[in-house]
Write a protein that holds these residues in place. Sequence first.
Motif, PDB file in Angstrom:
ATOM      1  N   UNK A   1       0.831  -1.201   0.000  1.00 30.55           N
ATOM      2  CA  UNK A   1       0.000   0.000   0.000  1.00 30.55           C
ATOM      3  C   UNK A   1       0.870   1.257   0.000  1.00 30.55           C
ATOM      4  N   UNK A   2       1.980   1.196   0.699  1.00 29.46           N
ATOM      5  CA  UNK A   2       2.856   2.369   0.795  1.00 29.46           C
ATOM      6  C   UNK A   2       3.501   2.710  -0.548  1.00 29.46           C
ATOM      7  N   UNK A   3       3.905   1.708  -1.300  1.00 27.31           N
ATOM      8  CA  UNK A   3       4.630   1.967  -2.549  1.00 27.31           C
ATOM      9  C   UNK A   3       3.693   2.310  -3.706  1.00 27.31           C
ATOM     10  N   UNK A   4       2.379   2.362  -3.452  1.00 31.91           N
ATOM     11  CA  UNK A   4       1.468   2.765  -4.517  1.00 31.91           C
ATOM     12  C   UNK A   4       1.707   4.212  -4.936  1.00 31.91           C
ATOM     13  N   UNK A   5       2.236   5.006  -4.033  1.00 32.21           N
ATOM     14  CA  UNK A   5       2.583   6.384  -4.365  1.00 32.21           C
ATOM     15  C   UNK A   5       3.914   6.390  -5.117  1.00 32.21           C
ATOM     16  N   UNK A   6       3.902   6.850  -6.339  1.00 32.73           N
ATOM     17  CA  UNK A   6       5.121   6.818  -7.152  1.00 32.73           C
ATOM     18  C   UNK A   6       6.189   7.772  -6.629  1.00 32.73           C
ATOM     19  N   UNK A   7       5.788   8.757  -5.842  1.00 27.67           N
ATOM     20  CA  UNK A   7       6.741   9.745  -5.344  1.00 27.67           C
ATOM     21  C   UNK A   7       7.268   9.401  -3.951  1.00 27.67           C
ATOM     22  N   UNK A   8       7.046   8.180  -3.497  1.00 29.47           N
ATOM     23  CA  UNK A   8       7.508   7.820  -2.157  1.00 29.47           C
ATOM     24  C   UNK A   8       9.028   7.626  -2.141  1.00 29.47           C
ATOM     25  N   UNK A   9       9.589   7.725  -0.943  1.00 31.63           N
ATOM     26  CA  UNK A   9      11.018   7.465  -0.774  1.00 31.63           C
ATOM     27  C   UNK A   9      11.243   5.961  -0.832  1.00 31.63           C
ATOM     28  N   UNK A  10      12.125   5.526  -1.715  1.00 29.32           N
ATOM     29  CA  UNK A  10      12.362   4.101  -1.898  1.00 29.32           C
ATOM     30  C   UNK A  10      13.339   3.578  -0.847  1.00 29.32           C
ATOM     31  N   UNK A  11      13.157   2.311  -0.497  1.00 26.97           N
ATOM     32  CA  UNK A  11      13.981   1.718   0.543  1.00 26.97           C
ATOM     33  C   UNK A  11      15.438   1.571   0.113  1.00 26.97           C
ATOM     34  N   UNK A  12      15.684   1.429  -1.183  1.00 28.04           N
ATOM     35  CA  UNK A  12      17.068   1.256  -1.626  1.00 28.04           C
ATOM     36  C   UNK A  12      17.903   2.522  -1.450  1.00 28.04           C
ATOM     37  N   UNK A  13      17.250   3.634  -1.081  1.00 25.97           N
ATOM     38  CA  UNK A  13      17.995   4.862  -0.796  1.00 25.97           C
ATOM     39  C   UNK A  13      18.273   5.025   0.692  1.00 25.97           C
ATOM     40  N   UNK A  14      17.766   4.118   1.524  1.00 32.11           N
ATOM     41  CA  UNK A  14      17.959   4.198   2.969  1.00 32.11           C
ATOM     42  C   UNK A  14      19.072   3.251   3.405  1.00 32.11           C
ATOM     43  N   UNK A  15      19.300   3.210   4.711  1.00 33.14           N
ATOM     44  CA  UNK A  15      20.334   2.321   5.238  1.00 33.14           C
ATOM     45  C   UNK A  15      19.825   0.910   5.482  1.00 33.14           C
ATOM     46  N   UNK A  16      18.536   0.673   5.208  1.00 29.71           N
ATOM     47  CA  UNK A  16      17.963  -0.658   5.390  1.00 29.71           C
ATOM     48  C   UNK A  16      18.023  -1.418   4.076  1.00 29.71           C
ATOM     49  N   UNK A  17      18.470  -2.663   4.165  1.00 26.57           N
ATOM     50  CA  UNK A  17      18.612  -3.490   2.966  1.00 26.57           C
ATOM     51  C   UNK A  17      17.424  -4.409   2.737  1.00 26.57           C
ATOM     52  N   UNK A  18      16.517  -4.522   3.702  1.00 28.91           N
ATOM     53  CA  UNK A  18      15.339  -5.373   3.537  1.00 28.91           C
ATOM     54  C   UNK A  18      14.212  -4.837   4.403  1.00 28.91           C
TER      55      UNK A  18
END
Length: 245
Positions: free
Chosen positions: A94-111
Amino acid sequence: MGRAEYGTAKYASKQMKARGLQKLKFYCQVCQKQCRDDNGFKLHIKSPSHVRKISQISQADIEEYTKQFENDFLRLMRLTHGEKKIEANKFYNEYIQDKDHIHMNATRFTSLTKFIKYLGQTGKIRVHGVDVSKGDNDHDDDNADADDDVDMGQLIISYIDNSQRNLLRREKLQELAKNEKSDQEIKMMLLQRQMESAAENAKEDKEEEEIAPVVREPAGTVSLQLGKSSSRSKKKPNTRKNVFQ
């Protein structure tokens, strides 16, 4: 390969594909560019503009992306589900339905598993079905493999609302529950007193019946008086007529 001309079928097809949600692993958060496939993503990361922006990224920028990703994740969870339970993987979709969301691959979390455990350890959400009391496993390779083996369907999460408004509401509910409990205790106490009083009264009545003597009145004499009748009944003459005479 040249660009598709405006108004052509190929241009319309590309625009329709661009509107849809693409694979997250082909998205570049730094350049904010979505690639359609692995080949396009490889070409993008080799481009001069991407290399220049990546060289300017610092650890502070990664922490800023992480903070924004966490805030958006928790805000959406609070607004859409409140403190209700939901599967972590389902909510992430549900969170990633927004195309402008911050992606996890840009954070320090790998999963997603590590991110969920981090939120559980910091007391921002409740994690049901998995023990998150252990320390952070980001720097432990053995524990990292164990995190990847966790079934995302088992990760049930719920938001912890620590806002002032929610705390006041909880206090009000606790006060109402306490008052209701006090009323029930008072009713039970009064009922118990009534039962004890009734038992004492019944005991006293029984003791009085045992102590009091039985007084019987003497039987009186019964006299019968027989008297003669002053007048005797007289026979009435037969006044029937003989119809044959």
